[in-house]
Scaffold this motif. Structure first.
Motif, PDB file in Angstrom:
ATOM      1  N   GLY A   1     -32.293 -19.417  15.236  1.00 39.77           N
ATOM      2  CA  GLY A   1     -33.335 -18.544  14.748  1.00 39.77           C
ATOM      3  C   GLY A   1     -33.254 -18.426  13.067  1.00 39.77           C
ATOM      4  O   GLY A   1     -31.750 -18.937  12.675  1.00 39.77           O
ATOM      5  N   ALA A   2     -33.522 -17.755  12.648  1.00 44.12           N
ATOM      6  CA  ALA A   2     -33.152 -17.103  10.492  1.00 44.12           C
ATOM      7  C   ALA A   2     -31.986 -16.072  10.665  1.00 44.12           C
ATOM      8  O   ALA A   2     -31.923 -15.518   9.737  1.00 44.12           O
ATOM      9  CB  ALA A   2     -34.579 -17.151  10.387  1.00 44.12           C
ATOM     10  N   THR A   3     -31.506 -15.451  11.904  1.00 46.84           N
ATOM     11  CA  THR A   3     -30.596 -14.974  12.349  1.00 46.84           C
ATOM     12  C   THR A   3     -30.030 -15.152  13.180  1.00 46.84           C
ATOM     13  O   THR A   3     -29.941 -15.751  13.625  1.00 46.84           O
ATOM     14  CB  THR A   3     -31.535 -13.545  12.455  1.00 46.84           C
ATOM     15  N   PHE A   4     -28.328 -14.265  12.403  1.00 40.54           N
ATOM     16  CA  PHE A   4     -27.188 -14.710  14.102  1.00 40.54           C
ATOM     17  C   PHE A   4     -27.817 -14.020  15.170  1.00 40.54           C
ATOM     18  O   PHE A   4     -28.269 -13.063  15.873  1.00 40.54           O
ATOM     19  CB  PHE A   4     -26.514 -13.801  13.332  1.00 40.54           C
TER      20      PHE A   4
ATOM     21  N   GLY B   1     -28.190 -21.235  21.334  1.00 32.07           N
ATOM     22  CA  GLY B   1     -28.767 -20.926  20.468  1.00 32.07           C
ATOM     23  C   GLY B   1     -27.660 -22.428  19.775  1.00 32.07           C
ATOM     24  O   GLY B   1     -27.950 -22.626  18.279  1.00 32.07           O
ATOM     25  N   TRP B   2     -26.079 -22.294  19.873  1.00 31.34           N
ATOM     26  CA  TRP B   2     -24.851 -22.874  19.470  1.00 31.34           C
ATOM     27  C   TRP B   2     -24.649 -23.809  20.300  1.00 31.34           C
ATOM     28  O   TRP B   2     -24.114 -24.491  21.264  1.00 31.34           O
ATOM     29  CB  TRP B   2     -24.139 -21.748  19.196  1.00 31.34           C
TER      30      TRP B   2
ATOM     31  N   LEU C   1     -25.439 -21.249   7.587  1.00 31.40           N
ATOM     32  CA  LEU C   1     -25.962 -20.533   8.923  1.00 31.40           C
ATOM     33  C   LEU C   1     -26.496 -19.037   8.370  1.00 31.40           C
ATOM     34  O   LEU C   1     -25.951 -17.886   7.819  1.00 31.40           O
ATOM     35  CB  LEU C   1     -24.657 -20.719   9.847  1.00 31.40           C
ATOM     36  N   PRO C   2     -27.499 -18.448   9.683  1.00 34.87           N
ATOM     37  CA  PRO C   2     -27.325 -16.895   9.578  1.00 34.87           C
ATOM     38  C   PRO C   2     -26.031 -15.713   9.805  1.00 34.87           C
ATOM     39  O   PRO C   2     -26.119 -16.072  10.978  1.00 34.87           O
ATOM     40  CB  PRO C   2     -28.683 -16.769  10.032  1.00 34.87           C
ATOM     41  N   ILE C   3     -25.616 -15.743   8.653  1.00 30.25           N
ATOM     42  CA  ILE C   3     -24.434 -14.497   9.479  1.00 30.25           C
ATOM     43  C   ILE C   3     -24.819 -13.233   9.273  1.00 30.25           C
ATOM     44  O   ILE C   3     -24.563 -12.896   7.936  1.00 30.25           O
ATOM     45  CB  ILE C   3     -23.531 -15.219   8.305  1.00 30.25           C
TER      46      ILE C   3
END
Length: 272
Positions: free
Chosen positions: A167-170, A176-177, A251-253
């Motif tokens: 998604g858009a956040t971590f 998800g990985w 990536l959303p970090i």
């Protein structure tokens, strides 16, 4: 880094016990100092430890490149080659080498002293970081995603097309990985939870990689058909581990993303 999270947990527990049991000021201070010291250094110095090999369990014991190495504490690269000391589902190992989050120090290259890791039946090697479950939820893991690539000349590398779908956040959900290391917690511990090759590659934890995987060779600098074919036929000399932030800049970090802590790499079969 995860050790900061662990330290915070211990400090909170110490404070709670201090209030509950009315520990006097001096003893509380002493306990806190001992705790801080234990978190600053691995429980067993890396320089005095030796990785334990057996049939089908071959540790990478060659440090080819480790720019973040200072030789002390969590920045001692020998912690990445002195044997895997996993702590199970709920704890991260302290016998680790911490990468920088970006820059040259975000990468470590390991090898097997001139021997090649071969393509076998099933998974061929395992990368061990130190993730752990948060609150006992298997979909909430304190993870630090790491890019894995292999090669023979330290210039051209083939990887597994690591992909983030969280998604858009971590996200702390390991689902998800895809094809990263630093995602699965580690049950294998060469001192307290020794395993044979079959058990290690099935239930020992860590992140497994297969040279016959359909995704292998679809990423990596300089990876082409010739290199891919050579690695699958003859094996590879080096494995490169890099903080995901260094390569996948989109990536959303957030603050939950930390520096990967490398515990080791184990191969199933090496060239003679």
């Amino acid at each position: 880094m995860k050790r900061k999270f662990i330290l915070l947990q211990f400090v909170l527990i110490l404070l709670i016990l201090s209030c509950k049991e009315k520990i006097n000021e001096n003893s509380s201070l002493t306990s806190l100092l001992v705790l801080l010291q234990s978190q600053q250094e691995p429980s067993r110095p890396c320089q005095t430890r030796t990785a334990i090999d057996q049939v089908g369990v071959y540790n990478a014991t060659q440090i080819v490149s480790a720019p973040a190495d200072t030789g002390t504490g969590f920045l001692d690269s020998r912690c990445a080659i002195d044997g895997v000391l996993g702590m199970g589902n709920f704890n991260g190992s302290l016998d680790v080498f911490t990468l920088d989050i970006n820059g040259p120090g975000a990468t470590i290259i390991l090898g097997w002293n001139g021997k090649k890791v071969l393509d076998t039946i099933g998974n061929d090697f395992i990368v061990y970081e130190n993730p752990f479950l948060m609150g006992g939820n298997p979909n909430t893991v304190f993870l630090e995603p790491t890019i894995v690539e292999v090669g023979n000349d330290q210039a051209n590398w083939c990887g597994w097309n690591p992909t983030y779908t969280g998604g858009a956040t971590f996200s702390n959900n390991p689902n998800g990985w895809l094809r990263f290391a630093g995602i699965r917690y580690v049950d294998y511990n060469q001192d307290t939870s020794s395993m044979n090759s079959a058990t290690l590659f099935s239930t020992g934890g860590g992140d497994v990689f297969d040279l016959s995987d359909a995704n292998f060779g679809t990423s990596g600098t300089g990876c082409n058909g010739a290199l891919l074919a050579d690695i699958q036929a003859n094996g590879f000399l080096f494995v490169k581990l890099t903080s995901a932030k260094e390569i996948l800049t989109a990536l959303p970090i957030s603050n939950t993303y930390g520096n990967p802590d490398i515990d080791g790499v184990i191969a199933k079969q090496l060239s003679p």
